[in-house]
Design an enzyme around this catalytic site. Structure first.
Site, PDB file in Angstrom:
ATOM      1  N   LYS A   1       0.828  -1.212   0.000  1.00  0.00           N
ATOM      2  CA  LYS A   1       0.000   0.000   0.000  1.00  0.00           C
ATOM      3  C   LYS A   1       0.864   1.264   0.000  1.00  0.00           C
ATOM      4  CE  LYS A   1      -3.956  -2.201   2.349  1.00  0.00           C
ATOM      5  NZ  LYS A   1      -4.929  -2.106   3.488  1.00  0.00           N
TER       6      LYS A   1
ATOM      7  N   TYR B   1     -12.926  -2.859  -3.010  1.00  0.00           N
ATOM      8  CA  TYR B   1     -13.375  -2.867  -1.618  1.00  0.00           C
ATOM      9  C   TYR B   1     -14.897  -2.821  -1.514  1.00  0.00           C
ATOM     10  CZ  TYR B   1      -8.559  -2.185   0.052  1.00  0.00           C
ATOM     11  OH  TYR B   1      -7.228  -2.347   0.366  1.00  0.00           O
TER      12      TYR B   1
ATOM     13  N   ASN C   1      -2.146   0.203   6.933  1.00  0.00           N
ATOM     14  CA  ASN C   1      -1.539  -1.000   7.508  1.00  0.00           C
ATOM     15  C   ASN C   1      -0.576  -1.721   6.557  1.00  0.00           C
ATOM     16  OD1 ASN C   1      -3.496  -1.903   5.822  1.00  0.00           O
ATOM     17  ND2 ASN C   1      -4.621  -3.091   7.317  1.00  0.00           N
TER      18      ASN C   1
ATOM     19  N   HIS D   1      -2.051  -5.341   1.682  1.00  0.00           N
ATOM     20  CA  HIS D   1      -3.304  -6.093   1.540  1.00  0.00           C
ATOM     21  C   HIS D   1      -2.950  -7.514   1.135  1.00  0.00           C
ATOM     22  CE1 HIS D   1      -7.265  -7.337  -0.030  1.00  0.00           C
ATOM     23  NE2 HIS D   1      -6.557  -7.906  -0.995  1.00  0.00           N
TER      24      HIS D   1
ATOM     25  N   GLU E   1     -10.238 -10.549  -7.037  1.00  0.00           N
ATOM     26  CA  GLU E   1      -9.362  -9.375  -6.946  1.00  0.00           C
ATOM     27  C   GLU E   1      -8.319  -9.289  -8.069  1.00  0.00           C
ATOM     28  OE1 GLU E   1      -7.699  -9.752  -3.000  1.00  0.00           O
ATOM     29  OE2 GLU E   1      -9.593  -9.241  -2.026  1.00  0.00           O
TER      30      GLU E   1
END
Ligand code: ADP
Ligand code: MG
Length: 144
Positions: free
Chosen positions: A10, A50, A113, A116, A127
Site C-alpha cells: 500500500k 473494496y 496498515n 493487503h 481481486e
C-alpha cells in the site's frame, strides 16, 4: 488454485522505501513472484476492489488513502498461499499484529496498515482480474 494469492504493498509502505525488503522477506519465506506491477488505485478501482466495505464508517478514509499514492500489486505462488500470506502479514490492526509480521513492522495505523492480502481463494479470483489485465496474466502464463 489454492497455491496463488495477491499482495498489495500500500502507498504508506511504498513511501517508506520498504518494497525491496517486503519482497525479500516473501522470497525468503518461499513465496514465488509470478507477476508484479506498480499502479495508482483510482476511485473506480477502489470501489470495486473494496465493494464489501462500502457503507462502513472507515470506507471513505480507506479509499482516500488507497488512491493517494503508488501501490505495488504482486501475484504470489506457494502451497497454501492464501493462509500463509495472511499469517505472514499479520492482523488488520498493526497494534495487534504478531511480532515480525509486515503489518507490525511497517503499518502506521489500522487504515494505513502497509499491505493487503486476499483472504480466500474466492477473493483471489475476484481481486486479481481487477488489477491485472488478461494480457498481463496471459503473458505470464497465469491461469486463474
Ligand atoms: P484486511 O485488509 O485485514 O483483510 P478488511 O478486509 O477488514 O481487513 O479491511 C480492508 C482494509 O480496510 C484494511 O486493510 C484497512 O486498510 C481498512 N480498515 C479495516 N478496518 C478498519 C477500521 N476499523 N478502521 C479503519 N480502517 C479499516
Ligand atoms: Mg480483507
Amino acid at each position: 488454485m489454492k497455491n496463488i494469492t495477491l499482495l498489495i504493498i500500500k502507498p504508506n509502505a511504498v513511501k517508506k522505501h520498504v518494497i525491496g525488503d517486503i519482497i525479500q522477506k516473501l522470497e525468503n519465506d518461499k513465496f514465488e513472484v509470478l507477476a508484479i506491477k506498480s499502479f495508482v488505485m483510482t476511485e473506480a478501482i477502489a470501489d470495486k476492489f473494496y465493494e464489501m466495505h462500502k457503507g462502513k464508517s472507515f470506507f471513505p478514509k480507506l479509499v482516500d488513502f488507497m488512491t493517494n499514492g503508488l501501490s505495488i500489486a504482486i501475484i504470489l505462488k506457494k502451497s497454501n498461499a492464501v493462509l500463509d500470506l495472511r499469517n505472514f502479514i499479520g492482523s488488520t490492526d498493526p497494534q495487534s499484529a504478531s511480532k515480525g509480521s509486515i503489518r507490525a513492522l511497517y503499518g502506521d495505523d489500522i487504515t494505513r496498515n502497509a499491505v493487503h492480502a486476499s483472504d480466500s481463494d474466492e477473493n483471489v479470483l475476484r481481486e486479481i482480474p481487477i488489477l491485472f489485465s488478461d494480457e498481463e496474466l496471459g503473458n505470464n502464463k497465469i491461469k486463474l
